[in-house]
Design an enzyme around this catalytic site. Structure first.
Site, short mmCIF file in Angstrom:
data_model
loop_
_atom_site.label_atom_id
_atom_site.label_comp_id
_atom_site.label_asym_id
_atom_site.label_seq_id
_atom_site.Cartn_x
_atom_site.Cartn_y
_atom_site.Cartn_z
N GLU A 24 0.84 -1.21 0.00
CA GLU A 24 0.00 0.00 0.00
C GLU A 24 0.87 1.25 0.00
O GLU A 24 1.88 1.32 0.70
CB GLU A 24 -0.91 0.03 1.23
CG GLU A 24 -1.82 1.26 1.22
CD GLU A 24 -2.54 1.50 2.53
OE1 GLU A 24 -3.56 0.85 2.77
OE2 GLU A 24 -2.08 2.36 3.31
N PHE A 26 0.60 5.82 -0.25
CA PHE A 26 -0.32 6.96 -0.14
C PHE A 26 0.18 8.10 -1.02
O PHE A 26 1.38 8.16 -1.34
CB PHE A 26 -0.48 7.40 1.33
CG PHE A 26 0.79 7.95 1.95
CD1 PHE A 26 1.13 9.30 1.79
CD2 PHE A 26 1.62 7.13 2.69
CE1 PHE A 26 2.30 9.80 2.35
CE2 PHE A 26 2.80 7.64 3.26
CZ PHE A 26 3.13 8.97 3.08
N TRP A 56 -6.94 6.99 -0.57
CA TRP A 56 -7.75 8.17 -0.89
C TRP A 56 -7.56 9.11 0.29
O TRP A 56 -7.83 8.72 1.43
CB TRP A 56 -9.20 7.71 -1.01
CG TRP A 56 -10.16 8.69 -1.56
CD1 TRP A 56 -11.05 9.46 -0.86
CD2 TRP A 56 -10.39 8.99 -2.94
NE1 TRP A 56 -11.80 10.21 -1.70
CE2 TRP A 56 -11.42 9.95 -3.00
CE3 TRP A 56 -9.82 8.55 -4.14
CZ2 TRP A 56 -11.89 10.47 -4.20
CZ3 TRP A 56 -10.29 9.07 -5.33
CH2 TRP A 56 -11.31 10.01 -5.35
N HIS A 84 -8.26 3.15 -3.45
CA HIS A 84 -9.19 3.34 -2.33
C HIS A 84 -10.17 4.45 -2.72
O HIS A 84 -9.81 5.38 -3.43
CB HIS A 84 -8.45 3.79 -1.08
CG HIS A 84 -7.49 2.77 -0.55
ND1 HIS A 84 -7.08 2.73 0.76
CD2 HIS A 84 -6.85 1.73 -1.15
CE1 HIS A 84 -6.24 1.73 0.94
NE2 HIS A 84 -6.08 1.12 -0.21
N GLY A 115 -14.76 6.04 4.99
CA GLY A 115 -13.89 7.19 5.25
C GLY A 115 -14.10 7.69 6.67
O GLY A 115 -15.09 7.35 7.33
N GLN A 196 -7.49 -3.85 8.91
CA GLN A 196 -6.79 -2.80 9.63
C GLN A 196 -5.48 -3.39 10.18
O GLN A 196 -5.38 -4.60 10.40
CB GLN A 196 -7.70 -2.38 10.80
CG GLN A 196 -7.17 -1.33 11.71
CD GLN A 196 -7.09 0.00 10.98
OE1 GLN A 196 -6.26 0.14 10.09
NE2 GLN A 196 -7.94 0.94 11.35
P1 FAD Z 1 -17.87 1.12 7.24
O1 FAD Z 1 -17.63 -0.23 6.73
O2 FAD Z 1 -18.99 1.87 6.67
O3 FAD Z 1 -18.03 0.98 8.81
C1 FAD Z 1 -17.72 2.00 9.76
C2 FAD Z 1 -18.26 1.61 11.12
O4 FAD Z 1 -19.61 1.87 11.14
C3 FAD Z 1 -18.13 0.15 11.53
O5 FAD Z 1 -17.99 0.09 12.91
C4 FAD Z 1 -19.44 -0.44 11.14
O6 FAD Z 1 -19.75 -1.58 11.88
C5 FAD Z 1 -20.36 0.71 11.43
N1 FAD Z 1 -21.51 0.75 10.53
C6 FAD Z 1 -21.59 1.48 9.40
N2 FAD Z 1 -22.78 1.31 8.83
C7 FAD Z 1 -23.44 0.45 9.60
C8 FAD Z 1 -24.70 -0.12 9.53
N3 FAD Z 1 -25.54 0.16 8.53
N4 FAD Z 1 -25.04 -0.99 10.48
C9 FAD Z 1 -24.24 -1.27 11.49
N5 FAD Z 1 -23.01 -0.76 11.61
C10 FAD Z 1 -22.64 0.09 10.69
N6 FAD Z 1 -9.56 6.15 5.16
C11 FAD Z 1 -9.36 7.10 4.21
O7 FAD Z 1 -9.78 8.25 4.37
N7 FAD Z 1 -8.71 6.81 3.05
C12 FAD Z 1 -8.24 5.57 2.80
O8 FAD Z 1 -7.67 5.35 1.74
C13 FAD Z 1 -8.42 4.55 3.78
N8 FAD Z 1 -7.98 3.29 3.56
C14 FAD Z 1 -8.23 2.31 4.48
C15 FAD Z 1 -7.81 1.00 4.22
C16 FAD Z 1 -8.06 0.00 5.13
C17 FAD Z 1 -7.62 -1.41 4.82
C18 FAD Z 1 -8.71 0.29 6.36
C19 FAD Z 1 -8.92 -0.78 7.37
C20 FAD Z 1 -9.11 1.58 6.63
C21 FAD Z 1 -8.90 2.62 5.71
N9 FAD Z 1 -9.32 3.93 5.92
C22 FAD Z 1 -9.10 4.89 4.97
C23 FAD Z 1 -9.97 4.29 7.18
C24 FAD Z 1 -11.49 4.15 7.08
O9 FAD Z 1 -12.00 5.07 6.15
C25 FAD Z 1 -12.06 4.41 8.45
O10 FAD Z 1 -11.73 3.38 9.33
C26 FAD Z 1 -13.54 4.70 8.51
O11 FAD Z 1 -13.84 5.20 9.81
C27 FAD Z 1 -14.43 3.50 8.28
O12 FAD Z 1 -14.44 3.08 7.00
P2 FAD Z 1 -15.13 1.67 6.63
O13 FAD Z 1 -15.08 1.54 5.19
O14 FAD Z 1 -14.56 0.62 7.47
O15 FAD Z 1 -16.61 2.02 7.10
#
Ligand code: FAD
Length: 597
Positions: A24, A26, A56, A84, A115, A196
């Protein structure tokens, strides 16, 4: 190609059985940072990662830059790229703009994320006309783009930081809810989970098991972040609320002010973490490089997954990953040292040659633009240092070419590569000697009669094969030298040549449609692959670029009134560019023809 398909292909029973890895990166903040990143990426990609991803920026702060870097990664670095994409500050039109852009660029992989909250806020706010969570984004991608994209989503072995409480743990209910939500993302169409970062491997393995228990069957790719420096490690693990096992704290505390010791420990720890993961049967490793090369490569070397000195080559040139040119497996040899230029000049082709070069006269190359002459700043500086010396006579020019062939110069105006191709070392003395005679070489290959496909100098292609090539040399020389060479070559009936000057005067002993395969390979259970050809039509296109480099690649490095410029211009205007093949690849005698010239 989709990452899921690549993972299945490389970890299936017919494969080497070795785990696969990915990196990965950035988007850097400055242009110079981006150039450095691409140089590093080029080197790292040589070790054969299954894919590389580009993040992203938080809140969409790097949207255009991420798109541009992803485009270059896929098309010019030629690595399978996963971009991303987050929902923060992104109405659906912006999401679609990003998805359409990557699709147009032949990229097929997206890591769909919600995000983090926009800067200054502690709760995620859905953009107007945008999405609330990653699940919405996955659903949107599948609904609007069908099966085109491979979709990855984020997984959290210790639960998402938002549900981790002040004691550093999520409640069992919150963890279970997080997991159930992860399953919904997969059910909605995600086909890979990237986790993560974590340092507690037992906890990660429990997470994998918990996922399997609730019916998540897709690959779960562990995210490994090598510790590069103490403060960065504390900041990152604090931000992600990552559990730090006590033995890691105890090991780091006494050495935390010694950067080198921290980095060495980071490599040791990363290696041990990966070993434990691999011992559990998991065959994918994802390295958060933080745009740094050494620790990630050191870990993979310790694991025996790469050899620092061995770069794998599916073809003699780096195989494209752009979806539209996946089948491409034949190129003219002329651009061997300028692969990016070749890609940019052929980017709009509707079909790419596969199996054989085909009807050469159909090949319509893009016109020469500034693009082909752009150079990273660092290379420009090195070229200035190495090539900008007062040129008083022709010998001063040939000396530069000679030194480059001997490896005494690292750059050449005619090459985009970091160094000479390894095979050039086999013939560098001969090349040096003909350069001194006024045959200014810019491309070559030694003859090969059945070397093993894993040969470090000339090998390419799948294991267990044999590769072959005809001796080739391409050079600029004066009309007088060319006449002498043509005369001499009459005694060498297996030599074929095409020579042309800037004006287009052609002297050749081959037909204009004679395509000559100069590299080919024979592999188990495969048809013969012939990835490099000499074809007269492409040569006539290439010659404009090759001659143009005299001015735009070299002369322009001098001040405008410098007399060296006129000498270079004279060469450009009067010399011929010559492509010479010795078709006798068994008893090759190519350099003999230059004797006494
Ligand atoms: P989601 O999958 O939407 O979940 C977020 C949280 O909300 C979880 O706890 C989930 O259980 C809960 N949740 C959401 N919707 C619901 C629902 N309908 N019902 C129940 N629970 C729900 N951030 C950046 O800005 N840019 C990046 O490029 C980036 N890359 C990443 C790459 C990886 C591998 C990881 C692990 C994280 C990355 N992040 C990045 C950070 C990420 O954007 C944050 O952790 C963000 O807070 C959550 O994104 P997510 O896609 O996991 O969210």
């Amino acid at each position: 190609m989709k990452v899921i398909d690549k993972i299945i292909e490389s970890t299936s029973s017919g494969s080497t059985g070795k785990p696969v890895f990915s990196f990965e990166f950035f988007p850097p903040k400055t242009e110079e940072g981006a150039e450095n990143l691409f140089e590093r990426m080029e080197r790292m990609v040589g070790h054969g990662p299954t894919f590389c991803d580009i993040t992203w920026g938080a809140g969409g702060s790097t949207a255009e830059l991420t798109l541009e870097i992803a485009r270059r990664m896929q098309n010019l670095v030629c690595v399978e790229t996963m971009m991303h994409l987050t929902c923060t500050n992104m109405p659906v039109e912006k999401i679609d703009y990003a998805l359409e852009s990557v699709k147009k660029d032949g990229i097929q992989n997206v890591l769909a994320l919600r995000g983090d909250p926009p800067r200054g806020q502690d709760k995620f706010v859905q953009a107007e006309g945008g999405f609330a969570c990653a699940l919405d984004l996955v659903e949107h991608i599948r609904k609007s783009y069908g099966d085109y994209f491979g979709i990855a989503v984020a997984g959290y072995p210790e639960a998402h930081p938002e549900v981790i409480e002040s004691n550093g743990l999520a409640t069992p209910e919150a963890y279970a809810k997080d997991l159930a939500y992860l399953k919904r993302k997969v059910d909605a169409g995600a086909d890979v989970i990237v986790t993560q970062l974590f340092y507690d491997v037992d906890n990660f393995l429990k997470f994998v098991n918990d996922c399997r228990q609730i019916g998540i069957t897709c690959p779960i790719v562990p995210g490994i972040m090598p510790i590069n420096n103490y403060n960065g490690f504390i900041r990152m693990t604090g931000f992600c609320k990552t559990k730090i096992p006590s033995e890691i704290t105890s090991a780091l505390e006494p050495i935390k002010d010694n950067e080198e010791a921290v980095r060495a420990y980071g490599v040791h720890l990363g290696t041990e973490i990966c070993k434990k993961i691999m011992a559990s049967g998991i065959k994918t490793l994802h390295l958060y490089t933080l745009n740094m090369e050494k620790s990630a490569l050191a870990i993979l070397t310790n694991l025996g997954l790469i050899e620092e000195s061995k770069i794998s080559r599916p073809l003699p040139w780096r195989k494209p990953t752009n979806l539209f040119r996946l089948k491409e497996d034949v190129r003219p040899i002329f651009w061997a040292n300028r692969p990016k230029s070749y890609i940019t000049r052929t980017i709009g082709w509707e079909q790419y040659p596969h199996g054989r070069w085909g009807n050469a006269s159909n090949a319509s190359y893009g016109a020469l633009t500034d693009h082909q002459f752009l150079r990273p700043r660092a290379r420009d500086k090195k070229l200035q240092e190495e090539w900008v010396v007062p040129l008083k006579k022709f010998d001063d020019i040939s000396e530069k070419f000679m030194k480059y062939c001997l490896g005494q110069l690292k750059t050449s105006p005619w090459s985009e590569l970091d160094a000479l191709q390894p095979e050039t070392k086999i013939i560098n003395e001969q090349l040096a000697s003909i350069n001194l005679k006024g045959f200014l070489t810019i491309n070559s290959q030694p003859p090969v009669n059945g070397a093993k496909s894993d040969s470090p100098s000339v090998g390419w292609g799948p294991a267990g094969g044999y590769v072959y090539q005809k001796a080739y040399v391409e050079f600029f020389c004066s009309g007088e030298k060319l006449n002498a060479l043509v005369e001499k070559s009459k005694a060498y009936p297996l030599l074929t040549y095409i020579a042309v000057n800037k004006e287009g005067n052609l002297i050749s002993n081959v037909g204009k449609n004679d395509v000559n395969a100069v590299t080919w390979g024979v592999f188990p259970a495969k048809e013969i692959i012939q990835p490099t050809v000499v074809d007269p039509s492409s040569f006539l296109i290439w010659k404009d670029e090759a001659f143009e480099i005299w001015s735009r690649g070299w002369a322009q490095l001098y001040p405008e009134d410098d007399s060296s410029r006129s000498l270079l211009q004279e060469v450009q205007n009067t010399y011929y560019l010559v492509s010479l093949v010795d078709n006798d690849y068994i008893n090759s005698d190519l350099f003999n023809v230059f004797k006494d010239l």
